[in-house]
Design a protein around this motif. Structure first.
Motif, mmCIF file in Angstrom:
data_model
loop_
_atom_site.group_PDB
_atom_site.id
_atom_site.type_symbol
_atom_site.label_atom_id
_atom_site.label_comp_id
_atom_site.label_asym_id
_atom_site.label_seq_id
_atom_site.Cartn_x
_atom_site.Cartn_y
_atom_site.Cartn_z
ATOM 1 N N LEU A 133 -5.661 4.824 15.659
ATOM 2 C CA LEU A 133 -6.077 3.545 15.074
ATOM 3 C C LEU A 133 -7.455 3.136 15.583
ATOM 4 O O LEU A 133 -8.309 2.688 14.811
ATOM 5 N N HIS A 160 -10.042 3.923 7.422
ATOM 6 C CA HIS A 160 -8.757 3.251 7.269
ATOM 7 C C HIS A 160 -7.659 4.264 7.595
ATOM 8 O O HIS A 160 -7.898 5.468 7.615
ATOM 9 N N ALA A 161 -6.456 3.773 7.840
ATOM 10 C CA ALA A 161 -5.382 4.669 8.269
ATOM 11 C C ALA A 161 -4.092 4.392 7.506
ATOM 12 O O ALA A 161 -3.830 3.267 7.084
ATOM 13 N N MET A 185 0.034 4.948 8.042
ATOM 14 C CA MET A 185 1.079 5.247 9.025
ATOM 15 C C MET A 185 2.374 5.561 8.287
ATOM 16 O O MET A 185 2.814 4.778 7.439
ATOM 17 N N LYS A 201 5.854 -0.409 13.836
ATOM 18 C CA LYS A 201 4.538 -0.191 13.227
ATOM 19 C C LYS A 201 3.770 -1.513 13.104
ATOM 20 O O LYS A 201 2.584 -1.575 13.407
ATOM 21 N N VAL A 220 0.139 -2.710 15.168
ATOM 22 C CA VAL A 220 -1.088 -3.187 14.537
ATOM 23 C C VAL A 220 -1.442 -4.597 15.009
ATOM 24 O O VAL A 220 -2.600 -4.880 15.330
ATOM 25 N N LEU A 276 -2.609 -5.276 7.415
ATOM 26 C CA LEU A 276 -1.471 -4.361 7.377
ATOM 27 C C LEU A 276 -0.865 -4.403 5.980
ATOM 28 O O LEU A 276 -0.326 -5.426 5.558
ATOM 29 N N LEU A 329 -4.645 -0.840 7.371
ATOM 30 C CA LEU A 329 -3.639 0.107 7.818
ATOM 31 C C LEU A 329 -2.430 -0.049 6.902
ATOM 32 O O LEU A 329 -1.836 -1.116 6.837
ATOM 33 N N THR A 354 1.399 1.319 5.519
ATOM 34 C CA THR A 354 2.577 2.028 6.013
ATOM 35 C C THR A 354 3.405 2.540 4.837
ATOM 36 O O THR A 354 3.375 1.983 3.739
ATOM 37 N N PHE A 405 -7.962 7.233 2.725
ATOM 38 C CA PHE A 405 -7.545 6.987 4.109
ATOM 39 C C PHE A 405 -8.111 8.064 5.020
ATOM 40 O O PHE A 405 -7.924 9.256 4.780
#
Length: 319
Positions: free
Chosen positions: A31, A40-41, A43, A51, A55, A110, A150, A152, A172
């Protein structure tokens, strides 16, 4: 001087995060690397692995504004970006439209269970991620800087979901797999969360520091042999350019040029976190998995023989 500061304070940052998060060191590192690389990520993990807490805790330690968007099938693009509302001036009685900003106007966003919402809403988020702007009624609004999304996904329950297309997954920088904690970590999690302990996070960085570190990442020099290693690694994931027969057999589509760029940017960021002035090929290899695994599309033959993208990367990094 700034390069030394980032290495020194990263240790303090991890100590603060550890007040609330037990284990998950590689996820936290991913992260932070993505953030200071302006990426950006994504998860991926089953529910109950903290999670959201990870964050929110990182945002506290970085002193960044945070918002959480729960993606659902009825979520509209305006629920994310914002909407125009009609307001009347109390004195003049003149009515005019006013843009009310949505939850995306935070430094850390998130996007919880992004695959639960239809493609139109997904596209609104992904466009904002790319442009770092929001358009409403012909007007453009800048998002905060720094800006980090981020998202998920739950890898188990797929009923009623809308999978992200490969082109959108490519937006991402990282795809991070959140696994179950070890036995000792789970013991400590249970002990801590069932006691009255309430840890307070002391911010280590702030928005201005993060912006300075983002600029520094771009300025770090990289040796040509490290760039060659990154480019060759990415090209080896493509059936058209690989010299590996197993890649030709098991891969339908490999990673694109954006992966090569991300490998170098993430390697630079990782090197800085560990107090190095320039990245090595080992830094590239260390961050190759989260960057490449969601960009390698395997064939039916791979699925039949249990060949995953992670195993493909293993073949290329550890021949």
């Amino acid at each position: 001087m700034l390069a030394g500061e980032i290495g020194e304070t990263y240790g303090q940052l991890r100590q603060e995060i550890a007040k609330k998060i037990i284990g998950q060191e590689s996820i936290i590192e991913g992260l932070v690397v993505a953030l200071i690389s302006r990426g950006h990520a994504l998860m991926i993990g089953v529910p109950g692995l903290a999670k959201t807490l990870i964050v929110s805790t990182v945002s506290e330690a970085l002193e960044l504004s945070f918002s959480r968007i729960q993606f659902t099938p009825d979520l509209m693009p305006s629920d994310i970006t914002g909407t125009e509302i009609l307001e009347e001036d109390e004195e003049t009685r003149v009515r005019r439209f006013h843009f009310m900003k949505g939850p995306i106007f935070s430094s850390m966003v998130l996007a919880d269970e992004i695959n639960r919402t239809p493609p139109k809403t997904q596209a609104a988020l992904l466009e904002a991620m790319q442009e770092r702007k929001v358009t409403s009624s012909g007007k453009r609004y800048n998002l905060p800087d720094p800006f980090f999304v981020l998202a998920t996904q739950n890898p188990v329950e797929q009923e009623g979901t809308y999978s992200l297309p490969e082109a959108q997954l490519d937006r991402f920088m990282f795809s991070l797999n959140v696994g179950y904690p070890s036995e000792i970590d789970e013991f400590n999690i249970v002990r801590r969360t069932t006691s009255p302990e309430n840890s307070v996070i002391t911010p280590i960085w702030n928005a201005q520091k993060v912006l300075s570190f983002q600029e520094l990442v771009r300025e770090i020099p990289v040796a040509d042999n490290v760039i060659e290693f990154a480019v060759k690694l990415v090209r080896e994931t493509r059936p058209e350019t690989t010299t590996n027969n197993q890649v030709k057999k098991f891969v339908t589509w490999g990673a694109g040029p954006r992966a090569s760029q991300y490998l170098i940017l993430a390697a630079k960021a990782r090197a800085l976190l560990y107090g190095l002035n320039t990245p090595t090929s080992d830094d590239v290899a260390q961050i190759a998995y989260p960057i490449l695994q969601h960009r390698i599309i395997t064939s039916f033959a791979a699925e039949a023989e249990g060949m995953t993208p992670e195993k493909i990367i293993d073949l290329l990094i550890k021949p």
